[in-house]
Write an enzyme that holds these catalytic residues in place. Structure first.
Site, PDB file in Angstrom:
ATOM      1  N   THR A  43       4.194 -12.724   5.131  1.00 10.16           N
ATOM      2  CA  THR A  43       3.141 -13.559   5.731  1.00 10.16           C
ATOM      3  C   THR A  43       3.436 -13.841   7.212  1.00 10.16           C
ATOM      4  OG1 THR A  43       4.213 -15.549   4.873  1.00 10.16           O
ATOM      5  CG2 THR A  43       2.362 -14.706   3.598  1.00 10.16           C
TER       6      THR A  43
ATOM      7  N   PRO B  92      -1.562 -11.556   4.741  1.00 14.71           N
ATOM      8  CA  PRO B  92      -1.754 -12.684   3.818  1.00 14.71           C
ATOM      9  C   PRO B  92      -1.201 -12.404   2.428  1.00 14.71           C
ATOM     10  CG  PRO B  92      -3.848 -11.555   4.236  1.00 14.71           C
ATOM     11  CD  PRO B  92      -2.831 -10.928   5.126  1.00 14.71           C
ATOM     12  N   ASP B  93      -0.682 -13.452   1.757  1.00 11.24           N
ATOM     13  CA  ASP B  93      -0.232 -13.277   0.374  1.00 11.24           C
ATOM     14  C   ASP B  93      -1.420 -13.481  -0.560  1.00 11.24           C
ATOM     15  OD1 ASP B  93      -0.588 -15.995   0.342  1.00 11.24           O
ATOM     16  OD2 ASP B  93       1.506 -16.516   0.002  1.00 11.24           O
ATOM     17  N   PHE B  94      -1.171 -13.606  -1.858  1.00 15.12           N
ATOM     18  CA  PHE B  94      -2.265 -13.790  -2.811  1.00 15.12           C
ATOM     19  C   PHE B  94      -2.589 -15.268  -3.017  1.00 15.12           C
ATOM     20  CE2 PHE B  94      -2.132  -9.685  -5.597  1.00 15.12           C
ATOM     21  CZ  PHE B  94      -2.670  -8.988  -4.540  1.00 15.12           C
ATOM     22  N   ARG B  95      -1.527 -16.081  -3.263  1.00 17.50           N
ATOM     23  CA  ARG B  95      -1.776 -17.408  -3.835  1.00 17.50           C
ATOM     24  C   ARG B  95      -1.702 -18.583  -2.875  1.00 17.50           C
ATOM     25  NH1 ARG B  95       0.235 -14.002  -7.426  1.00 17.50           N
ATOM     26  NH2 ARG B  95      -0.831 -13.791  -9.401  1.00 17.50           N
TER      27      ARG B  95
ATOM     28  N   GLN C 276       8.063  -6.664  -4.509  1.00 15.62           N
ATOM     29  CA  GLN C 276       6.746  -6.469  -5.108  1.00 15.62           C
ATOM     30  C   GLN C 276       5.751  -6.049  -4.029  1.00 15.62           C
ATOM     31  OE1 GLN C 276       6.140 -10.061  -8.023  1.00 15.62           O
ATOM     32  NE2 GLN C 276       7.761 -10.565  -6.590  1.00 15.62           N
ATOM     33  N   ASN C 277       6.214  -6.010  -2.777  1.00 17.45           N
ATOM     34  CA  ASN C 277       5.309  -5.679  -1.673  1.00 17.45           C
ATOM     35  C   ASN C 277       5.057  -4.185  -1.589  1.00 17.45           C
ATOM     36  OD1 ASN C 277       5.243  -8.341  -1.137  1.00 17.45           O
ATOM     37  ND2 ASN C 277       6.527  -8.273   0.701  1.00 17.45           N
ATOM     38  N   ILE C 278       3.932  -3.867  -1.000  1.00 18.10           N
ATOM     39  CA  ILE C 278       3.517  -2.469  -0.899  1.00 18.10           C
ATOM     40  C   ILE C 278       3.379  -2.065   0.561  1.00 18.10           C
ATOM     41  CG2 ILE C 278       2.338  -2.479  -3.148  1.00 18.10           C
ATOM     42  CD1 ILE C 278      -0.284  -3.059  -1.668  1.00 18.10           C
ATOM     43  N   ASP C 279       3.872  -2.927   1.477  1.00 20.57           N
ATOM     44  CA  ASP C 279       3.587  -2.732   2.895  1.00 20.57           C
ATOM     45  C   ASP C 279       4.605  -1.891   3.668  1.00 20.57           C
ATOM     46  OD1 ASP C 279       5.774  -4.537   3.290  1.00 20.57           O
ATOM     47  OD2 ASP C 279       4.415  -6.255   3.325  1.00 20.57           O
TER      48      ASP C 279
ATOM     49  N   HIS D  47       5.915  -2.237  -7.077  1.00 22.81           N
ATOM     50  CA  HIS D  47       4.469  -2.039  -7.145  1.00 22.81           C
ATOM     51  C   HIS D  47       3.974  -0.903  -6.246  1.00 22.81           C
ATOM     52  CE1 HIS D  47       4.133  -6.439  -8.725  1.00 22.81           C
ATOM     53  NE2 HIS D  47       4.483  -5.589  -9.656  1.00 22.81           N
TER      54      HIS D  47
ATOM     55  N   CYS E 113      -3.690  13.071  -4.145  1.00 21.74           N
ATOM     56  CA  CYS E 113      -4.975  13.484  -4.703  1.00 21.74           C
ATOM     57  C   CYS E 113      -4.864  13.447  -6.219  1.00 21.74           C
ATOM     58  CB  CYS E 113      -5.327  14.892  -4.226  1.00 21.74           C
ATOM     59  SG  CYS E 113      -6.766  15.550  -5.117  1.00 21.74           S
TER      60      CYS E 113
ATOM     61  N   CYS F 290      -5.440  17.534  -7.347  1.00 20.54           N
ATOM     62  CA  CYS F 290      -4.465  18.606  -7.074  1.00 20.54           C
ATOM     63  C   CYS F 290      -3.082  18.067  -6.743  1.00 20.54           C
ATOM     64  CB  CYS F 290      -4.958  19.510  -5.945  1.00 20.54           C
ATOM     65  SG  CYS F 290      -4.898  18.725  -4.329  1.00 20.54           S
TER      66      CYS F 290
ATOM     67  N   CYS G 103      -9.764  14.303  -0.920  1.00 25.77           N
ATOM     68  CA  CYS G 103      -8.868  15.417  -0.608  1.00 25.77           C
ATOM     69  C   CYS G 103      -9.695  16.626  -0.180  1.00 25.77           C
ATOM     70  CB  CYS G 103      -8.074  15.736  -1.869  1.00 25.77           C
ATOM     71  SG  CYS G 103      -6.951  17.134  -1.744  1.00 25.77           S
TER      72      CYS G 103
ATOM     73  N   THR H 211       7.962 -15.287  -3.221  1.00 25.76           N
ATOM     74  CA  THR H 211       7.225 -14.830  -4.409  1.00 25.76           C
ATOM     75  C   THR H 211       6.935 -16.005  -5.335  1.00 25.76           C
ATOM     76  OG1 THR H 211       7.316 -13.486  -6.435  1.00 25.76           O
ATOM     77  CG2 THR H 211       9.440 -14.094  -5.456  1.00 25.76           C
TER      78      THR H 211
HETATM   79  P1  CNA Z   1       2.058 -14.475  -4.348  1.00 29.08           P
HETATM   80  O1  CNA Z   1       1.749 -14.725  -5.757  1.00 29.08           O
HETATM   81  O2  CNA Z   1       0.946 -14.457  -3.355  1.00 29.08           O
HETATM   82  O3  CNA Z   1       3.137 -15.561  -3.919  1.00 29.08           O
HETATM   83  C1  CNA Z   1       3.638 -15.636  -2.616  1.00 29.08           C
HETATM   84  C2  CNA Z   1       4.599 -16.812  -2.567  1.00 29.08           C
HETATM   85  O4  CNA Z   1       5.239 -16.799  -1.310  1.00 29.08           O
HETATM   86  C3  CNA Z   1       3.925 -18.177  -2.718  1.00 29.08           C
HETATM   87  O5  CNA Z   1       4.641 -18.918  -3.681  1.00 29.08           O
HETATM   88  C4  CNA Z   1       4.047 -18.812  -1.335  1.00 29.08           C
HETATM   89  O6  CNA Z   1       4.263 -20.193  -1.378  1.00 29.08           O
HETATM   90  C5  CNA Z   1       5.250 -18.114  -0.776  1.00 29.08           C
HETATM   91  N1  CNA Z   1       5.245 -17.944   0.675  1.00 29.08           N
HETATM   92  C6  CNA Z   1       4.207 -17.550   1.458  1.00 29.08           C
HETATM   93  N2  CNA Z   1       4.611 -17.409   2.725  1.00 29.08           N
HETATM   94  C7  CNA Z   1       5.924 -17.744   2.753  1.00 29.08           C
HETATM   95  C8  CNA Z   1       6.912 -17.810   3.774  1.00 29.08           C
HETATM   96  N3  CNA Z   1       6.623 -17.489   5.045  1.00 29.08           N
HETATM   97  N4  CNA Z   1       8.157 -18.209   3.445  1.00 29.08           N
HETATM   98  C9  CNA Z   1       8.473 -18.542   2.163  1.00 29.08           C
HETATM   99  N5  CNA Z   1       7.582 -18.513   1.154  1.00 29.08           N
HETATM  100  C10 CNA Z   1       6.330 -18.099   1.439  1.00 29.08           C
HETATM  101  O7  CNA Z   1       2.821 -13.077  -4.160  1.00 29.08           O
HETATM  102  P2  CNA Z   1       3.841 -12.361  -5.155  1.00 29.08           P
HETATM  103  O8  CNA Z   1       4.483 -11.288  -4.358  1.00 29.08           O
HETATM  104  O9  CNA Z   1       4.668 -13.298  -5.914  1.00 29.08           O
HETATM  105  O10 CNA Z   1       2.786 -11.693  -6.173  1.00 29.08           O
HETATM  106  C11 CNA Z   1       2.905 -10.442  -6.516  1.00 29.08           C
HETATM  107  C12 CNA Z   1       1.787  -9.516  -5.971  1.00 29.08           C
HETATM  108  C13 CNA Z   1       1.281  -9.808  -4.591  1.00 29.08           C
HETATM  109  C14 CNA Z   1       2.398  -8.178  -5.847  1.00 29.08           C
HETATM  110  O11 CNA Z   1       1.794  -7.326  -6.760  1.00 29.08           O
HETATM  111  C15 CNA Z   1       2.147  -7.667  -4.436  1.00 29.08           C
HETATM  112  O12 CNA Z   1       1.866  -6.296  -4.438  1.00 29.08           O
HETATM  113  C16 CNA Z   1       0.998  -8.436  -3.954  1.00 29.08           C
HETATM  114  N6  CNA Z   1       0.808  -8.529  -2.495  1.00 29.08           N
HETATM  115  C17 CNA Z   1       1.582  -7.817  -1.636  1.00 29.08           C
HETATM  116  C18 CNA Z   1       1.403  -7.936  -0.280  1.00 29.08           C
HETATM  117  C19 CNA Z   1       2.278  -7.127   0.662  1.00 29.08           C
HETATM  118  O13 CNA Z   1       2.676  -6.019   0.332  1.00 29.08           O
HETATM  119  N7  CNA Z   1       2.623  -7.680   1.827  1.00 29.08           N
HETATM  120  C20 CNA Z   1       0.405  -8.778   0.231  1.00 29.08           C
HETATM  121  C21 CNA Z   1      -0.396  -9.488  -0.690  1.00 29.08           C
HETATM  122  C22 CNA Z   1      -0.170  -9.363  -2.040  1.00 29.08           C
END
Ligand code: CNA
Length: 238
Positions: free
Chosen positions: A28, A33-36, A103-106, A121, A129, A132, A150, A190
């Site tokens: 972040t 942006p994260d998810f939650r 768990q990130n894909i970036d 992930h 593709c 193929c 493709c 996470t």
């Molecule tokens: P989540 O569920 O969105 O949780 C993120 C957690 O990180 C939350 O508890 C936040 O409070 C905490 N958080 C946010 N910013 C900070 C920070 N700067 N410092 C400390 N804590 C912070 O995400 P999870 O990874 O737990 O969920 C899993 C999913 C989200 C995976 O399948 C990922 O692929 C997916 N995802 C990935 C990305 C990426 O690759 N950057 C982006 C968005 C979602």
């Protein structure tokens, strides 16, 4: 230096096989942006909830909408590693850290120089593709529009694990091994809400568990230290 940072530093100094387990919160501070979190993807308005769009069923039945969301929200080609990514790579070079399990894909851990990155992930940097099997790098996807196709006409699918899809067994096994052999586990950025990924941390048996997360996580942890400051800021002080 604050007391928690001092304690974290001491634990790191005592350790030789650190494993880092992280998620979207690690990136972040790189602008992804994260998810939650508030401001995360779950708080934005889309016609369907993100977990539905990011499911295998949705991808198959509505690829146009899937790729509209994917391009808008999952791709961040200009994002750069922050202090957390960089410090973890430095520890690996120094022989103190054995694996980053993410768990990130970036791809930001690799961009910072980490080598043993276990991507539970998958990654937006690998695309194949469906018909193929031809490989496409992220750059090539960025030069397409809508549903990427493709040269053979097949849809190019990102190597990203969607909801309903299984995790790569080799990656899972490597993660379990690293956790079992670790003498320190740092969990950061996470929510620990996504399974089976979040269940993996039970394989860590040591007593140096540190949690660095802004908000409470989805399971009970026997942590030696809990820090709720932004993870990039924390690592920049180490
Ligand atoms: P989540 O569920 O969105 O949780 C993120 C957690 O990180 C939350 O508890 C936040 O409070 C905490 N958080 C946010 N910013 C900070 C920070 N700067 N410092 C400390 N804590 C912070 O995400 P999870 O990874 O737990 O969920 C899993 C999913 C989200 C995976 O399948 C990922 O692929 C997916 N995802 C990935 C990305 C990426 O690759 N950057 C982006 C968005 C979602």
């Amino acid at each position: 230096m604050t007391e928690p940072i001092k304690q974290l530093r001491e634990l790191v100094d005592q350790s030789e096989r650190i494993v880092f387990f992280g998620g979207a919160g690690v990136s972040t501070e790189s602008g992804i942006p994260d998810f939650r979190s508030t401001g995360g993807l779950y708080h934005q308005e889309w016609k369907y909830p993100p977990e539905e769009i990011l499911s295998h069923t949705f991808y198959k039945s509505n690829p146009e909408e899937f790729f509209r969301f994917y391009r808008a929200k999952m791709l961040a080609p200009d994002a750069r590693p922050n202090a957390a990514h960089r410090k973890l790579a430095e520890w690996e070079r120094q022989g103190k850290l054995t694996a980053v399990i993410t768990q990130n894909i970036d791809g930001l851990h690799q961009a910072a120089g980490s080598r043993n990155v276990l991507e539970l992930h998958g990654s937006v940097h690998r695309n194949h593709c469906e018909r193929c099997g031809k490989f496409y790098a992220l750059d090539e996807i960025l030069h397409t529009q809508g549903v990427p196709r493709c040269s053979c006409g097949g849809i190019i699918k990102p190597d990203v694990v969607l909801y309903e899809e299984g995790l790569d067994q080799d990656v899972l096994q490597a993660a379990v091994r690293a956790l079992m052999e670790a003498d320190m586990l740092i969990i950061g950025g996470t929510s620990l809400n996504v399974y089976p990924a979040a269940g993996l941390i039970s394989y860590y048996r040591g007593d140096r568990l540190v949690l660095i997360n802004k908000s409470p996580v989805g399971r009970d942890l026997d942590a030696r230290l809990v820090i709720t400051d932004p993870i990039g800021q924390v690592f920049s002080q180490l």
